[in-house]
Design a protein around this motif. Structure first.
Motif, PDB file in Angstrom:
ATOM      1  N   GLY A  70       0.645  -1.233   0.082  1.00 31.00           N
ATOM      2  CA  GLY A  70      -0.088   0.178   0.101  1.00 31.00           C
ATOM      3  C   GLY A  70       0.766   1.310  -0.081  1.00 31.00           C
ATOM      4  N   GLY A  71       1.956   1.352   0.195  1.00 37.29           N
ATOM      5  CA  GLY A  71       3.006   2.538   0.212  1.00 37.29           C
ATOM      6  C   GLY A  71       4.257   2.459  -0.627  1.00 37.29           C
ATOM      7  N   ASP A  72       4.898   3.227  -0.622  1.00 35.42           N
ATOM      8  CA  ASP A  72       6.142   3.254  -1.429  1.00 35.42           C
ATOM      9  C   ASP A  72       7.311   2.522  -0.763  1.00 35.42           C
ATOM     10  N   VAL A  73       8.064   1.774  -1.596  1.00 41.73           N
ATOM     11  CA  VAL A  73       9.250   0.764  -0.928  1.00 41.73           C
ATOM     12  C   VAL A  73      10.450   1.526  -1.401  1.00 41.73           C
ATOM     13  N   VAL A  74      11.418   1.899  -0.423  1.00 42.67           N
ATOM     14  CA  VAL A  74      12.683   2.408  -0.981  1.00 42.67           C
ATOM     15  C   VAL A  74      13.785   1.313  -0.324  1.00 42.67           C
ATOM     16  N   GLY A 120       3.279   1.111  -3.835  1.00 46.60           N
ATOM     17  CA  GLY A 120       3.307   2.577  -4.465  1.00 46.60           C
ATOM     18  C   GLY A 120       4.666   2.347  -5.487  1.00 46.60           C
ATOM     19  N   ARG A 121       5.343   3.462  -5.333  1.00 47.68           N
ATOM     20  CA  ARG A 121       6.762   3.726  -5.856  1.00 47.68           C
ATOM     21  C   ARG A 121       7.402   2.591  -5.419  1.00 47.68           C
ATOM     22  N   LEU A 122       8.710   1.911  -6.220  1.00 48.93           N
ATOM     23  CA  LEU A 122       9.525   1.185  -5.931  1.00 48.93           C
ATOM     24  C   LEU A 122      10.943   2.130  -6.392  1.00 48.93           C
ATOM     25  N   VAL A 123      11.746   2.356  -5.142  1.00 44.58           N
ATOM     26  CA  VAL A 123      13.123   3.084  -5.486  1.00 44.58           C
ATOM     27  C   VAL A 123      13.977   2.219  -5.178  1.00 44.58           C
TER      28      VAL A 123
END
Length: 197
Positions: free
Chosen positions: A101-105, A131-134
């Motif tokens: 559900g959220g971004d992963v860094v 969400g975003r994957l960085v």
């Protein structure tokens, strides 16, 4: 009881001092992103090595190893057909489900990328749940970077941001020079809705 040895099917050079071993388990084997195995070379010793492959893939189990001691040297020198003792998996896995559900860094330096690679595979396999994957990755020099062809493939994806830096480089390097924390401020993710590994 001692489990039967695993057969080495491939030894792939990743850098001047690091290889990835493809080991074929004698029976079905599963692991979670972030877990490790104990790899044993008879007569030399045993070391903990992170599993660096895709947890959902069938086939050989990947271990990426840097040649830094007697056991790791023996493992890095092993040739296809050799038998390797394996115990595991052990260790706590990365909390990838908690990141849904959220971004992963993902932040890694040098040999720190192999234990995180299964988490990247997991997020990519369940892309709609995140969400975003960085990925922010660095190494001492360009020749110390691991998985360079895979990094290039990942850079070409629309659903993954990859930033790479090196501490020092010669004239032939056209990327970022600096330390990994320098990449964080430039990366696009929502800090209040992100999980960092």
């Amino acid at each position: 009881t001692q489990s039967p040895p695993w057969r080495l099917t491939a030894n792939r050079r990743e850098s001047h001092d690091t290889v990835t071993l493809e080991l074929e388990p004698p029976e079905p084997f599963g692991f979670q992103p972030g877990q490790f195995n104990m790899l044993r070379v008879p007569g030399i010793g045993e070391v903990p090595i992170s599993i660096s492959g895709d947890p959902s893939a069938a086939g050989p189990v990947l271990h990426t190893i840097r040649d830094v001691g007697a056991v790791t040297h023996a493992l890095c020198s092993a040739r296809p057909g050799h038998s390797i003792g394996v115990r595991g998996p052990y260790g706590t896995s990365w909390p990838v489900q908690a990141a849904e559900g959220g971004d992963v860094v993902i932040v890694a330096g040098g040999i720190g990328l192999p234990p995180l690679r299964p988490a990247i595979y997991h997020v990519l396999a369940h892309r709609a749940s995140f969400g975003r994957l960085v990925l922010l990755y660095g190494a001492r020099t360009p020749s110390d970077l691991l998985f360079t062809s895979e990094l290039a493939d990942w850079r070409n994806r629309f659903d993954l941001t990859v930033e790479v830096t090196v501490d020092t480089a010669g004239r032939d390097w056209h990327g970022t020079v600096g330390v990994v924390p320098d990449l964080i401020g430039k990366a696009a993710f929502e800090p209040e809705n992100s999980v960092a590994f």
